[in-house]
Write a protein that holds these residues in place. Sequence first.
Motif, PDB file in Angstrom:
ATOM      1  N   PRO A 121     -30.776 -27.962 -46.905  1.00 37.47           N
ATOM      2  CA  PRO A 121     -32.047 -28.155 -47.727  1.00 37.47           C
ATOM      3  C   PRO A 121     -33.125 -28.719 -46.640  1.00 37.47           C
ATOM      4  O   PRO A 121     -34.405 -28.186 -46.881  1.00 37.47           O
ATOM      5  CB  PRO A 121     -31.774 -29.064 -48.780  1.00 37.47           C
ATOM      6  CG  PRO A 121     -30.490 -29.466 -48.529  1.00 37.47           C
ATOM      7  CD  PRO A 121     -29.905 -28.613 -47.599  1.00 37.47           C
ATOM      8  N   GLY A 156     -26.170 -25.364 -46.628  1.00 41.47           N
ATOM      9  CA  GLY A 156     -25.344 -26.661 -46.072  1.00 41.47           C
ATOM     10  C   GLY A 156     -24.693 -27.374 -47.277  1.00 41.47           C
ATOM     11  O   GLY A 156     -24.111 -26.654 -47.910  1.00 41.47           O
ATOM     12  N   GLN A 157     -24.863 -28.600 -47.367  1.00 39.74           N
ATOM     13  CA  GLN A 157     -23.951 -29.356 -48.253  1.00 39.74           C
ATOM     14  C   GLN A 157     -24.464 -29.199 -49.874  1.00 39.74           C
ATOM     15  O   GLN A 157     -23.952 -29.626 -50.709  1.00 39.74           O
ATOM     16  CB  GLN A 157     -23.969 -31.059 -48.015  1.00 39.74           C
ATOM     17  CG  GLN A 157     -23.446 -31.516 -46.863  1.00 39.74           C
ATOM     18  CD  GLN A 157     -21.935 -30.853 -46.678  1.00 39.74           C
ATOM     19  OE1 GLN A 157     -21.308 -30.833 -47.557  1.00 39.74           O
ATOM     20  NE2 GLN A 157     -21.519 -30.787 -45.255  1.00 39.74           N
ATOM     21  N   HIS A 175     -24.612 -18.681 -36.362  1.00 36.55           N
ATOM     22  CA  HIS A 175     -24.742 -19.174 -34.793  1.00 36.55           C
ATOM     23  C   HIS A 175     -24.915 -20.863 -34.935  1.00 36.55           C
ATOM     24  O   HIS A 175     -25.623 -21.452 -35.574  1.00 36.55           O
ATOM     25  CB  HIS A 175     -26.173 -18.614 -34.808  1.00 36.55           C
ATOM     26  CG  HIS A 175     -26.475 -17.313 -34.325  1.00 36.55           C
ATOM     27  ND1 HIS A 175     -26.023 -16.302 -35.461  1.00 36.55           N
ATOM     28  CD2 HIS A 175     -26.584 -16.889 -33.235  1.00 36.55           C
ATOM     29  CE1 HIS A 175     -26.113 -14.966 -34.658  1.00 36.55           C
ATOM     30  NE2 HIS A 175     -26.524 -15.359 -33.627  1.00 36.55           N
ATOM     31  N   GLY A 221     -33.949 -34.664 -42.765  1.00 32.32           N
ATOM     32  CA  GLY A 221     -32.557 -34.481 -43.641  1.00 32.32           C
ATOM     33  C   GLY A 221     -31.834 -35.702 -43.382  1.00 32.32           C
ATOM     34  O   GLY A 221     -32.118 -36.862 -43.062  1.00 32.32           O
TER      35      GLY A 221
HETATM   36  C1  LIG Z   1     -22.344 -35.807 -55.237  1.00 32.44           C
HETATM   37  C2  LIG Z   1     -23.095 -35.514 -53.899  1.00 32.44           C
HETATM   38  C3  LIG Z   1     -22.152 -35.152 -52.820  1.00 32.44           C
HETATM   39  C4  LIG Z   1     -22.837 -35.037 -51.556  1.00 32.44           C
HETATM   40  N1  LIG Z   1     -22.093 -34.626 -50.689  1.00 32.44           N
HETATM   41  C5  LIG Z   1     -22.606 -34.379 -49.377  1.00 32.44           C
HETATM   42  C6  LIG Z   1     -21.871 -34.243 -48.234  1.00 32.44           C
HETATM   43  O1  LIG Z   1     -20.708 -33.951 -48.190  1.00 32.44           O
HETATM   44  N2  LIG Z   1     -22.397 -34.275 -46.957  1.00 32.44           N
HETATM   45  C7  LIG Z   1     -23.876 -34.375 -46.766  1.00 32.44           C
HETATM   46  O2  LIG Z   1     -24.527 -34.326 -45.984  1.00 32.44           O
HETATM   47  N3  LIG Z   1     -24.513 -34.633 -47.817  1.00 32.44           N
HETATM   48  C8  LIG Z   1     -24.095 -34.668 -49.462  1.00 32.44           C
HETATM   49  N4  LIG Z   1     -24.869 -34.966 -50.536  1.00 32.44           N
HETATM   50  C9  LIG Z   1     -26.305 -35.020 -50.305  1.00 32.44           C
HETATM   51  C10 LIG Z   1     -26.997 -33.818 -50.196  1.00 32.44           C
HETATM   52  O3  LIG Z   1     -26.421 -32.604 -50.536  1.00 32.44           O
HETATM   53  C11 LIG Z   1     -27.382 -33.583 -48.962  1.00 32.44           C
HETATM   54  O4  LIG Z   1     -28.125 -34.527 -48.801  1.00 32.44           O
HETATM   55  C12 LIG Z   1     -28.160 -32.578 -48.314  1.00 32.44           C
HETATM   56  O5  LIG Z   1     -27.362 -31.215 -48.451  1.00 32.44           O
HETATM   57  C13 LIG Z   1     -28.444 -32.647 -46.898  1.00 32.44           C
HETATM   58  O6  LIG Z   1     -29.322 -31.833 -46.402  1.00 32.44           O
HETATM   59  P1  LIG Z   1     -29.572 -31.678 -44.875  1.00 32.44           P
HETATM   60  O7  LIG Z   1     -30.460 -30.623 -44.815  1.00 32.44           O
HETATM   61  O8  LIG Z   1     -29.773 -32.803 -44.381  1.00 32.44           O
HETATM   62  O9  LIG Z   1     -27.932 -31.444 -44.331  1.00 32.44           O
HETATM   63  P2  LIG Z   1     -26.995 -30.135 -44.922  1.00 32.44           P
HETATM   64  O10 LIG Z   1     -27.005 -29.813 -46.120  1.00 32.44           O
HETATM   65  O11 LIG Z   1     -25.702 -30.806 -44.255  1.00 32.44           O
HETATM   66  O12 LIG Z   1     -27.170 -29.234 -43.758  1.00 32.44           O
HETATM   67  C14 LIG Z   1     -26.963 -29.104 -42.297  1.00 32.44           C
HETATM   68  C15 LIG Z   1     -26.824 -27.722 -41.858  1.00 32.44           C
HETATM   69  O13 LIG Z   1     -26.749 -27.804 -40.471  1.00 32.44           O
HETATM   70  C16 LIG Z   1     -25.864 -26.807 -39.901  1.00 32.44           C
HETATM   71  N5  LIG Z   1     -25.237 -27.479 -38.902  1.00 32.44           N
HETATM   72  C17 LIG Z   1     -24.866 -28.492 -38.343  1.00 32.44           C
HETATM   73  N6  LIG Z   1     -24.615 -28.813 -37.197  1.00 32.44           N
HETATM   74  C18 LIG Z   1     -24.932 -27.413 -36.617  1.00 32.44           C
HETATM   75  C19 LIG Z   1     -25.073 -27.060 -35.238  1.00 32.44           C
HETATM   76  N7  LIG Z   1     -24.575 -27.697 -33.969  1.00 32.44           N
HETATM   77  N8  LIG Z   1     -25.453 -25.580 -35.075  1.00 32.44           N
HETATM   78  C20 LIG Z   1     -26.070 -24.738 -36.179  1.00 32.44           C
HETATM   79  N9  LIG Z   1     -25.831 -25.340 -37.258  1.00 32.44           N
HETATM   80  C21 LIG Z   1     -25.294 -26.684 -37.641  1.00 32.44           C
HETATM   81  C22 LIG Z   1     -24.670 -27.088 -41.260  1.00 32.44           C
HETATM   82  O14 LIG Z   1     -23.856 -25.640 -41.010  1.00 32.44           O
HETATM   83  C23 LIG Z   1     -25.416 -27.334 -42.476  1.00 32.44           C
HETATM   84  O15 LIG Z   1     -25.532 -26.109 -43.228  1.00 32.44           O
HETATM   85  C24 LIG Z   1     -24.258 -35.010 -51.624  1.00 32.44           C
HETATM   86  C25 LIG Z   1     -24.997 -35.358 -52.651  1.00 32.44           C
HETATM   87  C26 LIG Z   1     -24.579 -35.565 -53.955  1.00 32.44           C
HETATM   88  C27 LIG Z   1     -25.463 -35.773 -54.857  1.00 32.44           C
END
Ligand SMILES: Cc1cc2nc3c(=O)[nH]c(=O)nc-3n(C[C@H](O)[C@H](O)[C@H](O)COP(=O)(O)OP(=O)(O)OC[C@H]3O[C@@H](n4cnc5c(N)ncnc54)[C@H](O)[C@@H]3O)c2cc1C
Lengths: 364, 370, 109
Positions: free
Chosen positions: B12, B39-40, B84, B284
């Motif tokens: 996100p 992602g998550q 990627h 994030g």
């Molecule tokens: C009940 C509940 C459970 C949750 N569980 C989690 C959880 O398990 N983990 C978590 O982080 N948040 C979790 N969350 C919170 C929420 O879903 C996340 O906060 C949110 O998805 C985080 O967004 P982000 O974009 O920072 O990271 P993410 O959604 O983790 O997206 C990061 C993206 O980066 C990509 N990525 C990482 N490293 C690389 C790389 N070297 N090269 C290319 N791509 C890469 C990954 O594939 C992923 O798609 C949870 C929330 C709730 C309410």
Amino acid sequence: MVKRMMNNVFDVIVIGSGVIGSSIAYHLSESKNHEILLIDKDFPLSGTSGSTQAWVWVHSKVPSWYGELSMFSAELYPFLEKKIGDVEYKRTGGIAPFFNKAEREKAWRLVEQQAEVGIDIEVLTRDEVLEKEPSLSSHVAGATFSKLDGNVNPFRLVELYVKAAKRNGVQCSFYNQVIDIEKSGDIFRLETYKGVFRAKKVILAGGPWSKDLGSMLGVEMPVKQVRGQILVTEPLQPFLKYTIGGIRQADNGEVLIGYSKEEVGYDRRSTLDVIQQTAKMATDFVPALAKANVVRTFSGIRVMPKDGFPIIGEIPNMDGAYVAVMHSGITLSPLVGTLMTELLTDGETSIDLTRYSLARFEGV
Amino acid sequence: METDLLIIGGGPAGLHAALTADRAGARVVVADESFSLGGQLRQQTQWLSNLPGQYGYGKKRGTWVNEQLINQVGASNVQVLKKHTMIGSYLNGNIGVSDGDKTFEIQSRKNIIAPGAQEEAKVFPGWTLPGVMTAGAAQILINREKVLPGKRAVMVGSNDFSLEVARQLNSCGITVEAIVEEKNQIICSDGELVKTLENVPVYTNSTIEIVTGAGEVEHVVIQTPDGLKEVNVDLVCIANGFSPILEPFEIMNCHFVYQKELGGWLAAYNIHLQTTNPSCYIAGNAAGITDFGSILLTGEIAALSALEAMGFISSAEGTEQKSRCWRELANLESEKVLQARTEMLADYHQKHELDLPDYFMKIKGGKMYG
Amino acid sequence: MDKSTIVCRCEEINVDEIETAMKNGAETFDDIKRLTRCGMGPCQSKTCLNPVREIIAEYTGKPLADIRISRMRMPLKLVRMSALTNGSEGGNVASVFGESVEDGETNDE
Ligand SMILES: Cc1cc2nc3c(=O)[nH]c(=O)nc-3n(C[C@H](O)[C@H](O)[C@H](O)COP(=O)(O)OP(=O)(O)OC[C@H]3O[C@@H](n4cnc5c(N)ncnc54)[C@H](O)[C@@H]3O)c2cc1C
Ligand SMILES: Cc1cc2nc3c(=O)[nH]c(=O)nc-3n(C[C@H](O)[C@H](O)[C@H](O)COP(=O)(O)OP(=O)(O)OC[C@H]3O[C@@H](n4cnc5c(N)ncnc54)[C@H](O)[C@@H]3O)c2cc1C
Ligand code: FES
């Protein structure tokens, strides 16, 4: 004795606990005649000795007098293991492949040169190379081969040097940087993070930081810093029998690959440029490696004396101050420890070190 | 490959940043290691609250928000590279990605790195047995892979996340036999959620003594204030918290700081979400473990800063937009996390001798700065 | 905790081995790693970093905030050698043999 040590007065202080400093401390401690302090700004293996290929490599070292020094050192390894324990030294034999028929002539020249000092080298035909090491590329044109070459586990090596030194009474002070060295009369006064230490003799074994240590004594160390990057694969079934120029398989099955050289100061990062080139070299040499996974890479900073050869011995015009700085310190450590011990104890060495003196450089 | 803005991570935070930059006319590439975006968020079937204004405030299902983001990205000019992975960087500072067949350089003017967080392991005798997994891994199995990881489970940890996963396990037919909490009471602040689990025994002041079994989990021994208690289960879920992902930032030579409430060590950044590497922004969960609204907003701030630095928006507009984002973030983010984040930002600005802009000082009526 | 409890699952290193490294003077994750291989497995310490940091904190009595993280290295994720060579120009990495004979300067390793 105890009282003097409590006042931080030693016979000898060794600065730097890489493979060179810890070997010197260990060999010097064997006679139990010296009060020795081994000091490091971090921890043993945090410098170049913890990020190395760790071949004990002899046969292609030229000129032959340098090859001879390496051979003498390699020959000490079996005895060293009896004294300090299993450092996983393996005399696998070493293969330096070439891919161009024209290089056969150069190979024969190497054989002739090294024969003068007793280094036995074979020149292998393509078929002979492939018979010895079937995984090598079929594009290979030949190779030089010697039974003298091998490799060692650098982590075990340094750990066991330090352990054996401690058993012999060597004091260690780690996570303790030497900030300044001053000579007053016959005594060196070392200012460190953890206080002041004094000694009659100091040995600079600071690897890539040798320039800094030299300047504390007002000596310009003629050394360069040369970064090398290494690729490590996942553990693979044992399939490489020999130490191949640039590639070796460790006991646990990981294959280490690397032969890069960059002058970038003390910067230990890896770069994809060199990683990709190294991967190319790996698959050019051993095509089956294309399927292997790379788990990690690391890089280390070689300290390279300006003319490429070790600097070992007393610092000119500075009684009591010694230096031991070199590339190929893994290969040379048993011999360097032995020679430095002779030098400090008897004032002379069984192998003439004049050629390796700091005095050979102009302006020193 | 060449672009204005390269975003690593299509969660996100990364997607929201991508949309923000795309709207301002920048060329954007998003690289994500996985087969699908989101992602998550992909397995968050539960309701998310604390959404920023653009998502209509109110409560939405995580998977719904995910679809919105993915559809919007699909309709934009953002170039998406699925499967990627960023694996390193080149001497010139450019990021290198690999799709498993080849590895290549992406030449970008700015980067936003949004790789998310990872779940922390917990060490006890038997934790390496098959059948012991993080709560997040169990959630991925049931919601994304549609696989049941076991029949009877123990949940270790009682925060919002672990109880939500416990509820989801229950609702797909896995019996949760026990919830084990080190502290003296349940941590979860969501009363309704706690109520849905009222039939599950909760052991507070308790820890896992050992997990045993022949090749996989069979028994769990719990150390409770009343002594040892054994339960027979085939699944142990660990919710030991999240920590920001660090590796890509180290590769980009960024400095790190420690902030317990943000999840431990993380790449240091200023109020523009810019790290100590001027070409790298952060967003994030990687910028501190927080709630969903703040995840989107950090992505937006990072994108605005990069746009401003590249000249796609004026600095006046950048300031205005970022000031709105920070105000919104301050309203959404939990007090504890916001406090930690502002503390880290203030330290950063002081250390690098950067002024904090007026708008930032005035957030929450200046309350944050005493 | 039972000293035989595994902390680094990739390399099967237990609490006792980590504490022994600390008894021998190691104070940081990386220094423990070089003595024990803890953290050198396929996950490259993604799993064991913080559990080990906690053991260090407990052993040394220092706050967790003072226990440094390890040096992280490329590749960020496991990658096939062939995926690295495809797209690479190749070239600048020298060969041992080539150097030894050409310029008389020490090649080595
Ligand atoms: C009940 C509940 C459970 C949750 N569980 C989690 C959880 O398990 N983990 C978590 O982080 N948040 C979790 N969350 C919170 C929420 O879903 C996340 O906060 C949110 O998805 C985080 O967004 P982000 O974009 O920072 O990271 P993410 O959604 O983790 O997206 C990061 C993206 O980066 C990509 N990525 C990482 N490293 C690389 C790389 N070297 N090269 C290319 N791509 C890469 C990954 O594939 C992923 O798609 C949870 C929330 C709730 C309410
Ligand atoms: C990629 C690569 C591959 C190599 N392959 C081989 C090989 O196959 N075979 C081989 O023989 N050699 C090889 N080498 C070279 C070999 O590793 C080095 O020659 C050797 O490790 C040097 O050991 P050292 O003890 O001199 O230095 P280091 O191991 O760097 O030790 C120096 C120590 O001094 C300490 N120090 C420095 N300044 C201070 C101070 N002010 N106060 C206190 N302590 C200080 C440092 O902390 C450090 O621990 C390789 C090198 C590299 C980089
Ligand atoms: S758990 Fe330690 S390296 Fe993977």
